[in-house]
Design a protein around this motif. Structure first.
Motif, PDB file in Angstrom:
ATOM      1  N   SER A  26       0.505  -1.287   0.106  1.00  0.00           N
ATOM      2  CA  SER A  26      -0.137   0.294  -0.107  1.00  0.00           C
ATOM      3  C   SER A  26       0.919   1.001  -0.282  1.00  0.00           C
ATOM      4  CB  SER A  26      -0.539   0.047   1.212  1.00  0.00           C
ATOM      5  OG  SER A  26      -1.524  -1.510   1.422  1.00  0.00           O
ATOM      6  N   HIS A  27       0.413   2.597   0.200  1.00  0.00           N
ATOM      7  CA  HIS A  27       1.266   3.919  -0.738  1.00  0.00           C
ATOM      8  C   HIS A  27       1.181   4.007   1.429  1.00  0.00           C
ATOM      9  CE1 HIS A  27      -1.818   5.298   2.255  1.00  0.00           C
ATOM     10  NE2 HIS A  27      -1.997   6.243   1.771  1.00  0.00           N
ATOM     11  N   SER A  28       2.796   4.584   1.216  1.00  0.00           N
ATOM     12  CA  SER A  28       3.019   4.910   2.461  1.00  0.00           C
ATOM     13  C   SER A  28       2.866   4.249   3.663  1.00  0.00           C
ATOM     14  CB  SER A  28       2.335   6.792   3.149  1.00  0.00           C
ATOM     15  OG  SER A  28       2.330   7.025   1.844  1.00  0.00           O
ATOM     16  N   ASP A  29       2.214   4.032   4.001  1.00  0.00           N
ATOM     17  CA  ASP A  29       1.880   3.118   5.242  1.00  0.00           C
ATOM     18  C   ASP A  29       2.960   1.508   5.121  1.00  0.00           C
ATOM     19  OD1 ASP A  29      -1.551   1.848   5.080  1.00  0.00           O
ATOM     20  OD2 ASP A  29       0.319   1.595   3.453  1.00  0.00           O
ATOM     21  N   GLY A  30       2.874   0.986   3.707  1.00  0.00           N
ATOM     22  CA  GLY A  30       3.375  -0.221   3.715  1.00  0.00           C
ATOM     23  C   GLY A  30       2.991  -1.951   4.034  1.00  0.00           C
ATOM     24  N   ASN A  31       1.485  -1.099   4.313  1.00  0.00           N
ATOM     25  CA  ASN A  31       0.960  -2.670   4.262  1.00  0.00           C
ATOM     26  C   ASN A  31       1.111  -3.242   3.004  1.00  0.00           C
ATOM     27  OD1 ASN A  31       0.503  -2.257   7.142  1.00  0.00           O
ATOM     28  ND2 ASN A  31      -0.980  -1.026   6.729  1.00  0.00           N
ATOM     29  N   SER A  32       0.989  -4.632   3.391  1.00  0.00           N
ATOM     30  CA  SER A  32       1.149  -5.906   2.358  1.00  0.00           C
ATOM     31  C   SER A  32       0.508  -7.075   2.502  1.00  0.00           C
ATOM     32  CB  SER A  32       2.825  -6.358   2.307  1.00  0.00           C
ATOM     33  OG  SER A  32       3.185  -6.498   3.111  1.00  0.00           O
ATOM     34  N   LEU A  33       0.187  -7.142   1.559  1.00  0.00           N
ATOM     35  CA  LEU A  33      -0.708  -8.788   0.852  1.00  0.00           C
ATOM     36  C   LEU A  33       0.287  -8.841   0.416  1.00  0.00           C
ATOM     37  CD1 LEU A  33      -3.965  -7.343  -0.373  1.00  0.00           C
ATOM     38  CD2 LEU A  33      -3.558  -8.609   2.338  1.00  0.00           C
ATOM     39  N   ASN A  34       0.531 -10.925   0.280  1.00  0.00           N
ATOM     40  CA  ASN A  34       0.567 -11.910  -0.243  1.00  0.00           C
ATOM     41  C   ASN A  34      -0.636 -13.252  -0.758  1.00  0.00           C
ATOM     42  OD1 ASN A  34       3.318 -10.701  -0.640  1.00  0.00           O
ATOM     43  ND2 ASN A  34       3.085 -10.910   1.801  1.00  0.00           N
ATOM     44  N   ALA A  35       0.005 -13.428  -1.811  1.00  0.00           N
ATOM     45  CA  ALA A  35      -0.919 -14.547  -1.835  1.00  0.00           C
ATOM     46  C   ALA A  35      -0.472 -15.671  -0.831  1.00  0.00           C
ATOM     47  CB  ALA A  35      -0.642 -15.091  -3.290  1.00  0.00           C
ATOM     48  N   ASP A  36      -1.193 -16.873  -0.987  1.00  0.00           N
ATOM     49  CA  ASP A  36      -1.037 -17.507  -0.543  1.00  0.00           C
ATOM     50  C   ASP A  36       0.028 -18.690  -0.705  1.00  0.00           C
ATOM     51  OD1 ASP A  36      -4.316 -18.769   0.523  1.00  0.00           O
ATOM     52  OD2 ASP A  36      -2.675 -17.330   1.524  1.00  0.00           O
ATOM     53  N   SER A  37       0.311 -18.935  -1.556  1.00  0.00           N
ATOM     54  CA  SER A  37       1.310 -19.638  -2.434  1.00  0.00           C
ATOM     55  C   SER A  37       2.379 -19.190  -2.221  1.00  0.00           C
ATOM     56  CB  SER A  37       0.937 -19.316  -4.397  1.00  0.00           C
ATOM     57  OG  SER A  37       1.569 -18.121  -4.976  1.00  0.00           O
ATOM     58  N   VAL A  38       2.945 -17.362  -2.225  1.00  0.00           N
ATOM     59  CA  VAL A  38       3.938 -16.755  -2.039  1.00  0.00           C
ATOM     60  C   VAL A  38       4.577 -16.852  -0.271  1.00  0.00           C
ATOM     61  CG1 VAL A  38       4.056 -16.013  -4.273  1.00  0.00           C
ATOM     62  CG2 VAL A  38       3.427 -14.835  -2.618  1.00  0.00           C
ATOM     63  N   VAL A  76      10.027  -0.138  -6.201  1.00  0.00           N
ATOM     64  CA  VAL A  76       9.686  -1.156  -5.222  1.00  0.00           C
ATOM     65  C   VAL A  76      10.578  -1.852  -5.880  1.00  0.00           C
ATOM     66  CG1 VAL A  76       7.464  -2.482  -4.958  1.00  0.00           C
ATOM     67  CG2 VAL A  76       7.193   0.207  -5.203  1.00  0.00           C
ATOM     68  N   TYR A  77      10.702  -3.007  -4.649  1.00  0.00           N
ATOM     69  CA  TYR A  77      10.961  -4.255  -4.766  1.00  0.00           C
ATOM     70  C   TYR A  77      10.344  -5.504  -4.480  1.00  0.00           C
ATOM     71  CZ  TYR A  77      15.105  -1.394  -4.542  1.00  0.00           C
ATOM     72  OH  TYR A  77      16.187  -0.528  -5.011  1.00  0.00           O
ATOM     73  N   LEU A  78      10.611  -6.619  -4.739  1.00  0.00           N
ATOM     74  CA  LEU A  78      10.304  -7.914  -4.479  1.00  0.00           C
ATOM     75  C   LEU A  78      10.985  -9.190  -3.880  1.00  0.00           C
ATOM     76  CD1 LEU A  78       7.327  -9.803  -4.175  1.00  0.00           C
ATOM     77  CD2 LEU A  78       7.301 -10.853  -6.644  1.00  0.00           C
ATOM     78  N   GLN A  79      11.303  -9.809  -2.795  1.00  0.00           N
ATOM     79  CA  GLN A  79      12.583 -10.466  -2.799  1.00  0.00           C
ATOM     80  C   GLN A  79      11.745 -12.002  -3.057  1.00  0.00           C
ATOM     81  OE1 GLN A  79      15.683  -9.952  -1.845  1.00  0.00           O
ATOM     82  NE2 GLN A  79      15.737 -12.321  -2.124  1.00  0.00           N
ATOM     83  N   MET A  80      12.632 -12.825  -3.668  1.00  0.00           N
ATOM     84  CA  MET A  80      11.418 -14.571  -3.341  1.00  0.00           C
ATOM     85  C   MET A  80      13.182 -15.133  -3.437  1.00  0.00           C
ATOM     86  SD  MET A  80      10.375 -13.734  -7.532  1.00  0.00           S
ATOM     87  CE  MET A  80      11.705 -13.494  -8.275  1.00  0.00           C
ATOM     88  N   ASN A  81      12.322 -15.586  -2.308  1.00  0.00           N
ATOM     89  CA  ASN A  81      13.477 -16.651  -1.519  1.00  0.00           C
ATOM     90  C   ASN A  81      12.588 -18.388  -2.132  1.00  0.00           C
ATOM     91  OD1 ASN A  81      15.361 -14.692  -0.573  1.00  0.00           O
ATOM     92  ND2 ASN A  81      14.062 -14.209   0.882  1.00  0.00           N
ATOM     93  N   SER A  82      13.342 -19.314  -1.832  1.00  0.00           N
ATOM     94  CA  SER A  82      13.287 -20.526  -1.702  1.00  0.00           C
ATOM     95  C   SER A  82      12.471 -20.600  -3.305  1.00  0.00           C
ATOM     96  CB  SER A  82      12.311 -20.863  -0.233  1.00  0.00           C
ATOM     97  OG  SER A  82      12.932 -20.150   0.308  1.00  0.00           O
TER      98      SER A  82
END
Length: 122
Positions: free
Chosen positions: A51-63, A78-84
């Motif tokens: 989300s804007h400014s507050d940084g709240n995030s949502l992720n799909a269950d699969s990730v 914006v970054y997406l760090q993908m591990n495993s």
């Protein structure tokens, strides 16, 4: 509004990649930004959103527990760090925004960057 995704590549199962979504023409911190992916023969799906400014995030269950979305407002990125990483994570990844100031996740994307290919294979 322009978004440019980068950072994809070839990685072995269990490996990591960090995708970047750089914005130009607007200040990214005021908008919700999402990552989406599309594998061959499949529909595009939402992966992660911040989300804007507050940084709240949502992720799909699969990730969940493997991918982390974050933003660097100084770099307007914006970054997406993908591990495993798993073979099923292989897809073209896109970043996008709804272009609405103050928006939060989830959001309906309107502006899309070009995709970056992520290949997970041994």
């Amino acid at each position: 509004v322009q978004l440019q995704a980068s950072g994809g590549g070839l990685v072995q199962p269990g490996g990591s990649l960090r995708l970047s979504c750089a914005a130009s023409g607007f200040t990214l911190e005021y908008y919700a930004i999402g990552w989406f992916r599309q594998a061959p023969g499949k529909e595009r799906e939402a992966v992660s959103c911040i989300s804007h400014s507050d940084g709240n995030s949502l992720n799909a269950d699969s990730v969940k527990g493997r991918f982390t979305i974050s933003r660097d407002n100084d770099k307007n990125t914006v970054y997406l760090q993908m591990n495993s990483l798993k073979p099923e994570d292989m897809a073209v990844y896109y970043c996008a925004t709804d272009g609405i100031v103050g928006s939060s996740c989830p959001m309906l994307p309107v502006y899309w960057g070009q995709g970056t290919q992520v290949t997970v294979s041994s």
